[in-house]
Scaffold this motif. Structure first.
Motif, short mmCIF file in Angstrom:
data_model
loop_
_atom_site.label_atom_id
_atom_site.label_comp_id
_atom_site.label_asym_id
_atom_site.label_seq_id
_atom_site.Cartn_x
_atom_site.Cartn_y
_atom_site.Cartn_z
N SER A 273 0.86 -1.18 0.00
CA SER A 273 0.00 0.00 0.00
C SER A 273 0.90 1.23 0.00
O SER A 273 2.12 1.12 -0.09
CB SER A 273 -0.93 -0.01 1.21
N GLY A 274 0.31 2.39 0.11
CA GLY A 274 1.13 3.60 0.14
C GLY A 274 0.36 4.82 -0.31
O GLY A 274 -0.87 4.85 -0.28
N GLU A 275 1.11 5.84 -0.73
CA GLU A 275 0.50 7.10 -1.16
C GLU A 275 1.14 7.56 -2.45
O GLU A 275 2.36 7.55 -2.60
CB GLU A 275 0.67 8.18 -0.10
N LEU A 276 0.29 7.97 -3.38
CA LEU A 276 0.75 8.58 -4.62
C LEU A 276 0.94 10.06 -4.33
O LEU A 276 -0.01 10.83 -4.31
CB LEU A 276 -0.27 8.34 -5.73
N VAL A 277 2.18 10.45 -4.09
CA VAL A 277 2.49 11.80 -3.65
C VAL A 277 2.47 12.79 -4.81
O VAL A 277 2.00 13.93 -4.69
CB VAL A 277 3.86 11.84 -2.95
N ALA A 278 2.99 12.37 -5.95
CA ALA A 278 3.02 13.23 -7.14
C ALA A 278 2.69 12.42 -8.37
O ALA A 278 3.17 11.30 -8.53
CB ALA A 278 4.39 13.89 -7.30
N PHE A 279 1.87 12.99 -9.21
CA PHE A 279 1.57 12.41 -10.52
C PHE A 279 1.22 13.60 -11.40
O PHE A 279 0.10 13.77 -11.85
CB PHE A 279 0.40 11.42 -10.42
N THR A 280 2.23 14.44 -11.59
CA THR A 280 1.99 15.77 -12.11
C THR A 280 2.98 16.15 -13.20
O THR A 280 4.00 15.51 -13.41
CB THR A 280 2.10 16.82 -10.98
N VAL A 281 2.64 17.25 -13.84
CA VAL A 281 3.56 17.93 -14.75
C VAL A 281 4.16 19.10 -13.99
O VAL A 281 3.43 19.88 -13.36
CB VAL A 281 2.82 18.42 -16.00
N ASP A 282 5.47 19.20 -14.00
CA ASP A 282 6.16 20.30 -13.34
C ASP A 282 6.58 21.33 -14.37
O ASP A 282 7.41 21.05 -15.25
CB ASP A 282 7.38 19.79 -12.58
N ALA A 283 5.99 22.52 -14.29
CA ALA A 283 6.25 23.54 -15.30
C ALA A 283 7.69 24.04 -15.24
O ALA A 283 8.29 24.33 -16.28
CB ALA A 283 5.27 24.70 -15.12
N ALA A 284 8.25 24.16 -14.05
CA ALA A 284 9.60 24.72 -13.91
C ALA A 284 10.65 23.84 -14.59
O ALA A 284 11.54 24.34 -15.28
CB ALA A 284 9.94 24.90 -12.43
N SER A 285 10.56 22.53 -14.39
CA SER A 285 11.54 21.60 -14.99
C SER A 285 11.08 21.05 -16.33
O SER A 285 11.80 20.32 -16.99
CB SER A 285 11.82 20.44 -14.04
N HIS A 286 9.86 21.40 -16.74
CA HIS A 286 9.28 20.94 -18.00
C HIS A 286 9.33 19.40 -18.07
O HIS A 286 9.81 18.82 -19.05
CB HIS A 286 10.04 21.54 -19.19
N SER A 287 8.85 18.77 -17.01
CA SER A 287 8.92 17.31 -16.94
C SER A 287 7.70 16.74 -16.22
O SER A 287 6.99 17.44 -15.50
CB SER A 287 10.19 16.88 -16.21
N ALA A 288 7.48 15.45 -16.46
CA ALA A 288 6.45 14.71 -15.73
C ALA A 288 7.11 14.05 -14.52
O ALA A 288 8.19 13.48 -14.64
CB ALA A 288 5.83 13.65 -16.64
#
Length: 203
Positions: A128-143
């Protein structure tokens, strides 16, 4: 002068016409639906027998409200979030990621993977666990995908916990045509790392 019935019908028609201009029945569907595709898949017809505690229940991870949605978030600053337009996930990321984890672990380890609704008669472990990030980061231009994993015994005693994170660059402008593949790549990298960790953890 119009007869009373005719005037009533015309008024109703006019009201319906005006109303149709400002009320939309149902949300406008997105141009695309995204999903996750496992890089490592269980071959068709592959059979595996559970035993000796080798089963593993993979539970849906927890997720903050920002991620518990079908919209694709973009972290525009440490305190601001926007969403990519014209695109949505086919399911919430935490459900899609659970299926990706289960497929990857099944394909790359000797574990027999079950979901939380299935019974493990031999007393297997639970992931089990937590999905902390599943995002697009604009500053680094990365997923960016980050998952806090917890491996426990059937009795709920933690055997190990670890944070896994991966990123993938986004080429070009951040929009509905560029974010899907990098998010899928980052999610697969995390899933592969989690699978290797699960295989290495001893009871």
């Amino acid at each position: 002068m119009f007869p009373m019935k005719t005037r009533g019908a015309m008024s109703a028609l006019l009201a319906a016409t005006l109303l149709s201009g400002c009320v939309s029945i149902g949300a406008k569907p997105p141009m695309q639906l995204l999903t996750l595709d496992a890089a490592q898949k269980v071959p068709a017809g592959a059979a595996r027998v559970a035993g000796d505690g080798r089963t593993l229940i993979v539970a849906d991870p927890e997720a903050p409200r920002m991620l518990d949605t079908v919209r694709v978030p973009v972290q525009t600053s440490p305190t601001a979030v926007a969403y990519v337009t014209k695109i949505q996930w086919a399911d919430t990321p935490r459900h899609l990621f659970r299926r990706l984890l289960a497929e990857t672990i099944s394909a790359t380890t000797d574990r027999v993977v079950l979901d939380a609704g299935q019974f493990s008669g031999d007393g297997g472990q639970r992931l089990s666990g937590e999905l902390v990030a599943f995002t697009v980061d604009a500053a680094s231009h990365s997923a960016i995908v980050t998952y806090d994993a917890v491996l426990t015994t059937p009795a709920g005693v933690a055997l190990a916990r670890q944070r896994f994170t991966a990123s993938a660059p986004i080429g070009g402008k951040i929009d509905s045509s560029t974010v899907g593949a990098p998010l899928n790549a980052a999610a697969n990298k995390v899933a592969a790392d989690v699978a290797a960790w699960v295989a290495a953890v001893k009871d």
